[in-house]
Design a protein around this motif. Structure first.
Motif, PDB file in Angstrom:
ATOM      1  N   GLY A 263      -5.544   3.687   7.188  1.00 44.69           N
ATOM      2  CA  GLY A 263      -5.777   2.877   8.217  1.00 44.69           C
ATOM      3  C   GLY A 263      -4.469   2.470   9.141  1.00 44.69           C
ATOM      4  N   SER A 264      -4.195   2.087  10.314  1.00 42.99           N
ATOM      5  CA  SER A 264      -3.424   1.817  11.295  1.00 42.99           C
ATOM      6  C   SER A 264      -3.383   0.071  11.476  1.00 42.99           C
ATOM      7  N   GLY A 265      -3.965  -0.024  10.536  1.00 44.95           N
ATOM      8  CA  GLY A 265      -3.553  -1.468  10.743  1.00 44.95           C
ATOM      9  C   GLY A 265      -2.323  -2.440   9.150  1.00 44.95           C
ATOM     10  N   PRO A 266      -2.651  -3.402   9.881  1.00 47.04           N
ATOM     11  CA  PRO A 266      -1.379  -4.276   9.490  1.00 47.04           C
ATOM     12  C   PRO A 266      -1.233  -4.584   7.920  1.00 47.04           C
ATOM     13  N   TYR A 267      -2.584  -3.738   7.349  1.00 49.52           N
ATOM     14  CA  TYR A 267      -2.407  -4.324   5.792  1.00 49.52           C
ATOM     15  C   TYR A 267      -3.060  -3.366   5.219  1.00 49.52           C
ATOM     16  N   ARG A 268      -2.461  -2.405   3.365  1.00 46.58           N
ATOM     17  CA  ARG A 268      -2.688  -1.001   3.033  1.00 46.58           C
ATOM     18  C   ARG A 268      -3.215  -2.616   2.173  1.00 46.58           C
ATOM     19  N   VAL A 269      -4.042  -0.756   1.431  1.00 42.66           N
ATOM     20  CA  VAL A 269      -4.581  -1.125  -0.026  1.00 42.66           C
ATOM     21  C   VAL A 269      -3.947  -1.441  -1.156  1.00 42.66           C
ATOM     22  N   GLY A 270      -3.888  -2.204  -2.094  1.00 36.58           N
ATOM     23  CA  GLY A 270      -3.357  -2.631  -3.110  1.00 36.58           C
ATOM     24  C   GLY A 270      -3.662  -1.975  -4.480  1.00 36.58           C
ATOM     25  N   ALA A 271      -3.466  -3.634  -4.950  1.00 33.68           N
ATOM     26  CA  ALA A 271      -4.565  -2.459  -6.737  1.00 33.68           C
ATOM     27  C   ALA A 271      -6.278  -3.878  -6.504  1.00 33.68           C
ATOM     28  N   VAL A 272      -6.874  -3.038  -7.513  1.00 36.88           N
ATOM     29  CA  VAL A 272      -8.102  -2.594  -7.032  1.00 36.88           C
ATOM     30  C   VAL A 272      -8.920  -2.672  -8.511  1.00 36.88           C
ATOM     31  N   LYS A 273      -9.656  -4.034  -8.425  1.00 37.95           N
ATOM     32  CA  LYS A 273     -10.249  -4.105  -9.862  1.00 37.95           C
ATOM     33  C   LYS A 273     -11.623  -3.826  -9.512  1.00 37.95           C
ATOM     34  N   PRO A 274     -12.158  -3.000  -9.711  1.00 38.01           N
ATOM     35  CA  PRO A 274     -13.864  -3.025  -9.580  1.00 38.01           C
ATOM     36  C   PRO A 274     -14.809  -3.907  -9.541  1.00 38.01           C
ATOM     37  N   GLY A 275     -15.828  -4.123  -8.425  1.00 37.10           N
ATOM     38  CA  GLY A 275     -16.270  -5.325  -8.707  1.00 37.10           C
ATOM     39  C   GLY A 275     -15.705  -6.685  -8.651  1.00 37.10           C
ATOM     40  N   ALA A 276     -14.301  -7.125  -8.897  1.00 34.02           N
ATOM     41  CA  ALA A 276     -13.774  -8.600  -9.234  1.00 34.02           C
ATOM     42  C   ALA A 276     -12.811  -8.622  -8.154  1.00 34.02           C
ATOM     43  N   SER A 277     -11.647  -7.395  -7.637  1.00 35.19           N
ATOM     44  CA  SER A 277     -10.806  -8.342  -6.342  1.00 35.19           C
ATOM     45  C   SER A 277     -10.199  -7.077  -6.436  1.00 35.19           C
ATOM     46  N   VAL A 278      -9.811  -6.983  -4.725  1.00 33.51           N
ATOM     47  CA  VAL A 278      -9.105  -5.995  -4.366  1.00 33.51           C
ATOM     48  C   VAL A 278      -8.005  -6.980  -3.527  1.00 33.51           C
ATOM     49  N   THR A 279      -6.805  -6.156  -4.134  1.00 32.61           N
ATOM     50  CA  THR A 279      -5.480  -7.230  -3.448  1.00 32.61           C
ATOM     51  C   THR A 279      -4.792  -6.288  -1.985  1.00 32.61           C
TER      52      THR A 279
END
Length: 613
Positions: A223-239
């Motif tokens: 995306g072009s937004g202020p954040y990027r997707v980092g660590a992903v734990k499916p079903g549990a957390s997204v950083t």
């Protein structure tokens, strides 16, 4: 009426860029307009062209730290723009941006974001966006008009039902140059369309495969937004991690926003476990919706010593409508008299006193607490004229504004309410056979299932089944997890559910998505009740066609009146304020937006050296 053009500077990087206020000629819909830095649904933008920051943001907020948010449920997708899967909704806004962004102190005004300016004519028969030449996706690729056209076509053909509905109204789309895109509407009578397109999420053609776009995926979107997707734990957390090279960090619209270096979204399967995690400091803030918990659940050490702060925020928005929704696709609930009878049997006064300490209010309006509400208000002449073709099918008391929700004696055994409900059910073809209410023609008992997903919903549903049993109605309560609940809700596979609709002061095209006839048979929409009423469709059309605020208000009130008339849901309660609890390591601006709390304006408290906290 004409507005005087103004010279503005959108950002420190684009000084000298000209943007002019819209110039309209009275009575001439074909007058062309000059580019403007903003566009309002009705009237003029509240902020001048040279504004430096939003009034609800702190431009001096420090950057850094981490915000952890606890969410109830789970996820199996990082794409919130499609029907399939349970997506992380925060991707939209934090990672994927739109051409323009809302001013949260106004009913519906958009200010430039990826687009530095917008232009349209008095009839709003077209809209042109001029892109910021500095705009970049997180991989460094420039945002161009080709990406805008790609996003429009992709979401029109493969996106969520609301995108398909809105974007299909565009008759022609073209890009005169790499930084300009124009949409023509072919005479469609919808004055909101320029703003709807202004809020369109923009994806990069180079980063999306259209063939797999509709599939659930854990692939991080570009995306072009202020954040990027980092660590992903499916079903549990997204950083989400803040992009240090974010192209729009110095725009006035963004000053004081996006302050955390990292935002982590933690998902919890169960509400009590989620609250216990907050008490232990495992996440930073929660929006409380349970009066019992707000009343006495925050008596724990961190709340007593000030480490946890409780904010009560008054907003200027219509109060959310929370209700037990009838699925009128079911033959049982297709008869309005049955829906009216069950509304009478719901003992709000008993539930409010025994469960909620009397903290809740109640209204039948879908726009309660605002000038848009028709509840308890007589129609004006504009409303009467709009409703005239449909008036014979509306209850006279709703039409005249004298209708009130039933008020029980609060005993949980109101005999008058029971008698009135049984009379309505008799008219609908049901009779008591001993202690069982049966359909007169078939002798089948009146039974249905209430689908719930939280303990709070279950508690209300169980109290309601007690009231129903007194009328010979056997209702069962089925509790399912959040994933199954959402799947069944989206596919309309239920008899009754509890649901909440939040409204703005400028309702628009989304009302078709909520209650329009076409949405009733389109899975994935929010027309959970299956409303199919030409009066509703006509009032939404009138609302979208309104040019002046008084006509708009009358049209929305007329819509509210048609929704109340349909008895599509049993109104439960109105939350009068927003209840926010946060650990004191998180700070927020003193000013609150019209829309209420905005975590994007918060920041991490800088602790002085030697301070134990």
């Amino acid at each position: 009426m004409s507005w005087v053009p103004k010279r503005i500077c959108i950002s420190a990087f684009v000084c000298g860029l000209l943007a002019f206020s819209l110039t309209f000629a009275a009575g001439n819909d074909n007058v062309w307009a000059e580019p403007s830095y903003a566009i309002a649904m009705h009237g003029a933008p509240a902020l001048p062209a040279d504004f430096t920051h939003m009034p609800y943001a702190n431009p001096g907020a420090p950057k850094g730290g981490r915000l952890v948010q606890g969410l109830l449920g789970t996820f199996d997708s990082l794409n919130p723009l499609i029907v399939r899967g349970l997506a992380v909704q925060q991707i939209r806004g934090f990672v994927v941006e739109s051409l323009m962004t809302r001013g949260n102190d106004e009913a519906f005004t958009l200010y430039g974001l990826l687009a530095t300016s917008v232009e349209t004519d008095n009839a709003r028969s077209y809209v042109t966006f001029h892109l910021n030449p500095l705009a970049r996706f997180s991989d460094g690729q420039p945002v161009t008009s080709d990406d805008v056209l790609f996003s429009w076509a992709l979401l029109r053909d493969k996106g969520r039902p609301n995108y398909r509905q809105y974007y299909s109204k565009v008759a022609k789309a073209e890009a005169p140059d790499p930084l300009t895109v124009r949409f023509d509407f072919g005479g469609a009578p919808d004055r909101e369309l320029p703003l709807i397109l202004g809020l369109m999420p923009i994806l990069g053609r180079h980063a999306v495969d259209p063939a797999t776009f509709e599939d659930t995926s854990m692939t991080a979107p570009v995306g072009s937004g202020p954040y990027r997707v980092g660590a992903v734990k499916p079903g549990a957390s997204v950083t989400l991690t803040r992009n240090p090279d974010y192209w729009g960090r110095d725009l006035p619209i963004n000053r004081g926003l996006w302050n955390f270096d990292e935002i982590r979204l933690d998902f919890y399967r169960e509400a009590n476990g989620q609250f216990e995690a907050f008490k232990r400091g495992l996440y930073d803030f929660r929006v409380e919706t349970e009066p019992l918990r707000w009343h006495d659940g925050y008596d724990f050490p961190a709340a007593r010593n000030g480490e946890v702060i409780r904010d009560t925020i008054e907003t200027g928005m219509p109060k959310p409508f929370e209700g037990l929704v009838f699925n009128t696709r079911r033959p049982l609930f297709s008869d309005i008299r049955v829906r009216q009878a069950l509304t009478l049997l719901f003992d709000f006064e008993w539930i409010n006193r025994n469960y909620f300490f009397g903290l809740y209010g109640r209204s039948a309006s879908f726009f309660a607490g605002s000038e848009l509400s028709a509840y308890g208000r007589a129609p004006d002449e504009r409303e009467r004229e709009l409703l005239k073709p449909y008036a014979s099918h509306m209850p006279p008391d709703v039409l005249e504004g004298s209708y009130r929700l039933p008020i029980s004696d609060g005993s949980g055994r109101d005999r008058i309410a029971l008698r009135t409900a049984l009379n309505l059910l008799s008219e609908a073809g049901y009779d008591l056979d001993g202690t069982v209410l049966r359909q007169r023609a078939t002798k089948k008992p009146l039974t249905f299932e209430i689908l719930v997903t939280t303990r709070d919903q279950e508690r209300i549903a169980l109290a309601f089944t007690r009231d129903l049993k007194r009328a010979g109605i056997e209702a069962s309560v089925r509790a399912v997890d959040a994933v199954q609940f959402d799947q069944r809700r989206l596919s309309f596979d239920f008899d009754m559910i509890q649901n909440r609709w939040d409204q703005s002061l400028s309702p628009g095209n989304e009302q078709y998505f909520y209650w329009g006839s076409e949405a009733a048979d389109n899975q994935g929409t929010r027309n959970y009740m299956g409303a199919k009423d030409p009066a509703i469709d006509a009032m939404i059309a009138a609302m979208l066609a309104a040019r002046e605020h008084p006509a708009f208000v009358s049209a929305v009130r007329a819509l509210d009146r048609t929704l109340i008339s349909g008895f599509y849901a049993i109104p439960l309660f109105n939350i009068r304020e927003q209840w926010i609890a946060r650990w004191n390591r998180i700070e927020r601006p003193k000013a609150t937006a019209l829309t209420g709390y905005l975590p994007e304006t918060w920041w991490y408290r800088q602790v002085p050296p030697g301070d134990p906290k």
